[in-house]
Design a protein around this motif. Structure first.
Motif, PDB file in Angstrom:
ATOM      1  N   ALA A 395     -17.731   5.418   2.139  1.00 21.42           N
ATOM      2  CA  ALA A 395     -17.219   4.094   1.758  1.00 21.42           C
ATOM      3  C   ALA A 395     -15.742   4.167   1.409  1.00 21.42           C
ATOM      4  O   ALA A 395     -14.945   3.312   1.815  1.00 21.42           O
ATOM      5  CB  ALA A 395     -18.021   3.551   0.573  1.00 21.42           C
ATOM      6  N   ILE A 396     -15.355   5.200   0.660  1.00 27.44           N
ATOM      7  CA  ILE A 396     -13.950   5.351   0.305  1.00 27.44           C
ATOM      8  C   ILE A 396     -13.109   5.622   1.542  1.00 27.44           C
ATOM      9  O   ILE A 396     -11.987   5.123   1.673  1.00 27.44           O
ATOM     10  CB  ILE A 396     -13.778   6.482  -0.730  1.00 27.44           C
ATOM     11  N   ALA A 397     -13.653   6.419   2.457  1.00 26.80           N
ATOM     12  CA  ALA A 397     -12.922   6.727   3.691  1.00 26.80           C
ATOM     13  C   ALA A 397     -12.573   5.449   4.440  1.00 26.80           C
ATOM     14  O   ALA A 397     -11.445   5.273   4.922  1.00 26.80           O
ATOM     15  CB  ALA A 397     -13.758   7.644   4.578  1.00 26.80           C
ATOM     16  N   ILE A 398     -13.520   4.543   4.526  1.00 30.80           N
ATOM     17  CA  ILE A 398     -13.303   3.307   5.290  1.00 30.80           C
ATOM     18  C   ILE A 398     -12.407   2.340   4.516  1.00 30.80           C
ATOM     19  O   ILE A 398     -11.441   1.793   5.061  1.00 30.80           O
ATOM     20  CB  ILE A 398     -14.653   2.646   5.613  1.00 30.80           C
ATOM     21  N   ILE A 399     -12.693   2.158   3.234  1.00 31.16           N
ATOM     22  CA  ILE A 399     -11.955   1.174   2.440  1.00 31.16           C
ATOM     23  C   ILE A 399     -10.529   1.638   2.144  1.00 31.16           C
ATOM     24  O   ILE A 399      -9.558   0.891   2.335  1.00 31.16           O
ATOM     25  CB  ILE A 399     -12.705   0.864   1.126  1.00 31.16           C
ATOM     26  N   ASP A 400     -10.412   2.889   1.674  1.00 26.84           N
ATOM     27  CA  ASP A 400      -9.095   3.409   1.321  1.00 26.84           C
ATOM     28  C   ASP A 400      -8.304   3.798   2.560  1.00 26.84           C
ATOM     29  O   ASP A 400      -7.149   3.393   2.740  1.00 26.84           O
ATOM     30  CB  ASP A 400      -9.268   4.621   0.394  1.00 26.84           C
ATOM     31  N   GLY A 401      -8.930   4.563   3.439  1.00 31.95           N
ATOM     32  CA  GLY A 401      -8.197   5.133   4.554  1.00 31.95           C
ATOM     33  C   GLY A 401      -7.845   4.178   5.666  1.00 31.95           C
ATOM     34  O   GLY A 401      -6.826   4.351   6.332  1.00 31.95           O
ATOM     35  N   VAL A 402      -8.664   3.177   5.912  1.00 29.42           N
ATOM     36  CA  VAL A 402      -8.427   2.291   7.056  1.00 29.42           C
ATOM     37  C   VAL A 402      -8.123   0.860   6.615  1.00 29.42           C
ATOM     38  O   VAL A 402      -7.024   0.347   6.825  1.00 29.42           O
ATOM     39  CB  VAL A 402      -9.644   2.293   8.015  1.00 29.42           C
ATOM     40  N   ILE A 403      -9.097   0.224   5.965  1.00 26.68           N
ATOM     41  CA  ILE A 403      -8.955  -1.204   5.646  1.00 26.68           C
ATOM     42  C   ILE A 403      -7.772  -1.457   4.732  1.00 26.68           C
ATOM     43  O   ILE A 403      -6.916  -2.299   5.003  1.00 26.68           O
ATOM     44  CB  ILE A 403     -10.264  -1.732   5.014  1.00 26.68           C
ATOM     45  N   SER A 404      -7.712  -0.708   3.625  1.00 27.59           N
ATOM     46  CA  SER A 404      -6.668  -0.985   2.636  1.00 27.59           C
ATOM     47  C   SER A 404      -5.287  -0.569   3.119  1.00 27.59           C
ATOM     48  O   SER A 404      -4.333  -1.355   3.070  1.00 27.59           O
ATOM     49  CB  SER A 404      -6.992  -0.266   1.322  1.00 27.59           C
ATOM     50  N   ARG A 405      -5.135   0.667   3.577  1.00 29.39           N
ATOM     51  CA  ARG A 405      -3.814   1.161   3.943  1.00 29.39           C
ATOM     52  C   ARG A 405      -3.230   0.406   5.133  1.00 29.39           C
ATOM     53  O   ARG A 405      -2.105  -0.083   5.086  1.00 29.39           O
ATOM     54  CB  ARG A 405      -3.876   2.665   4.231  1.00 29.39           C
ATOM     55  N   ILE A 406      -3.980   0.327   6.205  1.00 26.18           N
ATOM     56  CA  ILE A 406      -3.459  -0.361   7.381  1.00 26.18           C
ATOM     57  C   ILE A 406      -3.378  -1.863   7.129  1.00 26.18           C
ATOM     58  O   ILE A 406      -2.399  -2.521   7.503  1.00 26.18           O
ATOM     59  CB  ILE A 406      -4.331  -0.056   8.608  1.00 26.18           C
ATOM     60  N   GLY A 407      -4.400  -2.414   6.472  1.00 23.27           N
ATOM     61  CA  GLY A 407      -4.415  -3.850   6.218  1.00 23.27           C
ATOM     62  C   GLY A 407      -3.284  -4.302   5.311  1.00 23.27           C
ATOM     63  O   GLY A 407      -2.575  -5.267   5.615  1.00 23.27           O
ATOM     64  N   LEU A 408      -3.097  -3.614   4.185  1.00 17.39           N
ATOM     65  CA  LEU A 408      -2.021  -3.982   3.261  1.00 17.39           C
ATOM     66  C   LEU A 408      -0.644  -3.746   3.881  1.00 17.39           C
ATOM     67  O   LEU A 408       0.279  -4.548   3.690  1.00 17.39           O
ATOM     68  CB  LEU A 408      -2.145  -3.183   1.962  1.00 17.39           C
ATOM     69  N   ALA A 409      -0.512  -2.654   4.624  1.00 18.05           N
ATOM     70  CA  ALA A 409       0.772  -2.376   5.269  1.00 18.05           C
ATOM     71  C   ALA A 409       1.109  -3.454   6.298  1.00 18.05           C
ATOM     72  O   ALA A 409       2.255  -3.912   6.376  1.00 18.05           O
ATOM     73  CB  ALA A 409       0.739  -1.006   5.932  1.00 18.05           C
ATOM     74  N   ALA A 410       0.119  -3.875   7.072  1.00 20.77           N
ATOM     75  CA  ALA A 410       0.355  -4.925   8.071  1.00 20.77           C
ATOM     76  C   ALA A 410       0.685  -6.255   7.395  1.00 20.77           C
ATOM     77  O   ALA A 410       1.573  -6.987   7.839  1.00 20.77           O
ATOM     78  CB  ALA A 410      -0.870  -5.073   8.970  1.00 20.77           C
ATOM     79  N   LEU A 411      -0.038  -6.556   6.306  1.00 19.25           N
ATOM     80  CA  LEU A 411       0.199  -7.804   5.581  1.00 19.25           C
ATOM     81  C   LEU A 411       1.623  -7.860   5.028  1.00 19.25           C
ATOM     82  O   LEU A 411       2.353  -8.842   5.224  1.00 19.25           O
ATOM     83  CB  LEU A 411      -0.817  -7.945   4.448  1.00 19.25           C
ATOM     84  N   LEU A 412       2.005  -6.790   4.326  1.00 22.64           N
ATOM     85  CA  LEU A 412       3.320  -6.774   3.681  1.00 22.64           C
ATOM     86  C   LEU A 412       4.447  -6.568   4.693  1.00 22.64           C
ATOM     87  O   LEU A 412       5.509  -7.187   4.581  1.00 22.64           O
ATOM     88  CB  LEU A 412       3.369  -5.678   2.618  1.00 22.64           C
ATOM     89  N   GLY A 413       4.217  -5.710   5.671  1.00 24.26           N
ATOM     90  CA  GLY A 413       5.279  -5.381   6.611  1.00 24.26           C
ATOM     91  C   GLY A 413       5.514  -6.428   7.670  1.00 24.26           C
ATOM     92  O   GLY A 413       6.658  -6.843   7.902  1.00 24.26           O
TER      93      GLY A 413
END
Length: 454
Positions: A395-413
């Motif tokens: 769960a952490i792998a998916i939430i932290d590693g993919v959804i959060s990092r890529i998602g937040l980076a795309a949102l902010l960037g």
């Protein structure tokens, strides 16, 4: 030969804080040395080649880190399995886990090396590698891929020793690599003008010598933990392999997910010019240096929690987690002051390039946030890894590693138009997810219920 008492360390008794510090300190120095010898490539290349070389080391280094995801995940899993076997007194499980880890992981390292070499041109193209650094990046990537076997081997031996409570010897082995890499970096790059290839070659030689030294040490003390190094002992034991897969696959996915997210962010940063590609390397290396304490306490805490959970010492587990969190936050505060008071000195270590230094201020806030993310992650992962919960790691792998990092980076960037600053902020903010998930797991009390053995 060493006796079993000298090879296996009981972490279920004694003062928690002093025991934690004694175990974590060699790990910290070991991780610091490992970070330093990775950092040396960037510093030497930045000072003698320039931003194109920094960009190449940044790109090649991130690719290499992604390629080690199997080693990182399964060696961490093996360490926890060995620690729990030590705590429960199951010596036969220790032996079978060691043989299975060696055969499986070293075979995987060779397969990944061949595949990556075959796809080397496509990989650099997928990452939008700047034209100015493409030749350098190819040199660094190909050379380091040839040394992947040594990286995997070192991780195996370190996991074995740390799972049995020995954190001092891995430090000595990485110290060999750090000193050798630093010396060869200067010789190859500055004096022999081998450029980025020389930096990569120095890294591979350092890793190879470190692995060979570790193997010799383990072999000479084989009677201390019951592994005889005979060919038959390297066969993959089915029950041990199932245990390794059950815990290792989620940990490997977690490692791969975070590394993959960094590769995606690197590709986005490379859409800008080579200056920002070089800055991405600075961001990565500073965070690596600042994360060495977190990694040390995560490794020490995972082993201590694993042994104490197997022994039913729940009160000690609480004390371990509280100590890790308090120490981590105090050190994060200290690092923040240094970063705010001396940013020019820190960035100036990497390069004298005025373009890179002029834009470096964009990194300061993301780096500071990462200090605190690292501090909180160490406590969370000590509990999660020590309790051996594969579903939670997944769960952490998916939430932290993919959804959060890529998602937040795309949102902010992209969505908010913050460009590279947004990418790096998203990466840092996502680093708090393990603490949120680990905190919920702790409050549920389910960590006290050890999973059934396979």
């Amino acid at each position: 030969m060493a006796s079993s008492s000298s090879m296996i360390r009981d972490l279920t008794k004694g003062p928690v804080i002093s025991q934690l510090l004694r175990f974590a300190l060699p790990l910290f120095v070991s991780n610091a040395l490992q970070a330093v010898y990775n950092l040396v490539d960037m510093v030497v290349v930045g000072n003698f080649i320039g931003k194109a070389g920094m960009s190449a080391v940044s790109i090649g280094g991130d690719i290499l880190h992604l390629l080690t995801f199997v080693a990182m995940g399964f060696s961490s899993a093996g360490q926890v399995i060995i620690a729990r076997a030590v705590g429960a007194g199951r010596r036969d499980e220790i032996q079978k886990t060691i043989g299975t880890m060696f055969s499986f992981l070293l075979g995987i390292s060779l397969a990944i090396s061949v595949l990556c070499y075959a796809l080397r041109d496509s990989v650099l193209r997928w990452l939008n590698t700047p034209a100015a650094s493409e030749a350098f990046a190819m040199d660094y990537l190909v050379t380091c891929v040839c040394g992947l076997f040594f990286i995997y081997g070192y991780n195996i031996v370190s996991a074995i020793l740390r799972g049995m409570g020995d954190s001092k010897r891995p430090f000595l082995f990485i110290a060999i690599a750090a000193v050798l890499n630093t010396a060869l970096d200067i010789i190859f790059v500055k004096y022999l003008s081998l450029q980025v290839f020389g930096a990569a070659l120095a890294t591979v030689i350092g890793q190879g010598v470190s692995f060979l030294a570790a193997i010799v040490y383990l072999y000479r003390r084989r009677d201390g933990f019951g592994f005889d190094f005979k060919p038959a002992s390297f066969r993959i034991d089915a029950p041990a392999f199932r245990r390794l897969l059950a815990l290792g696959v989620p940990m490997a996915i977690q490692s791969a997910a975070i590394s993959f997210s960094k590769i995606v962010l690197m590709a986005w940063v490379n859409l800008f010019d080579v200056t920002f590609s070089a800055l991405a390397g600075v961001f990565s290396k500073v965070n690596t240096m600042c994360g060495v304490i977190s990694q040390a306490f995560t490794t020490a805490g995972s082993t201590m929690a694993g042994q104490n959970l197997a022994a039913g010492e729940h009160k000690r587990v609480n004390q371990i987690l509280a100590a890790i969190l308090a120490i981590g936050l105090a050190l994060a505060g200290t690092a923040t002051l240094v970063m705010l008071l001396c940013p020019a000195a820190i960035y100036g270590l990497f390069t004298p390039d005025p373009d890179v230094l002029g834009a470096a201020g964009v990194l300061t806030l993301p780096i500071i946030l990462n200090f605190y993310g690292s501090a909180t992650r160490s406590a969370a992962f000590s509990l999660i890894n020590g309790s051996g919960r594969p579903k939670l790691n997944l769960a952490i792998a998916i939430i932290d590693g993919v959804i959060s990092r890529i998602g937040l980076a795309a949102l902010l960037g992209f969505a908010l138009g913050l460009d590279c600053f947004g990418f790096w902020m998203g990466d840092s903010l996502a680093g708090f997810m393990p603490f949120l998930i680990g905190g919920a797991f702790y409050l549920s009390g389910r960590w006290k219920e050890l999973p059934q053995r396979s």
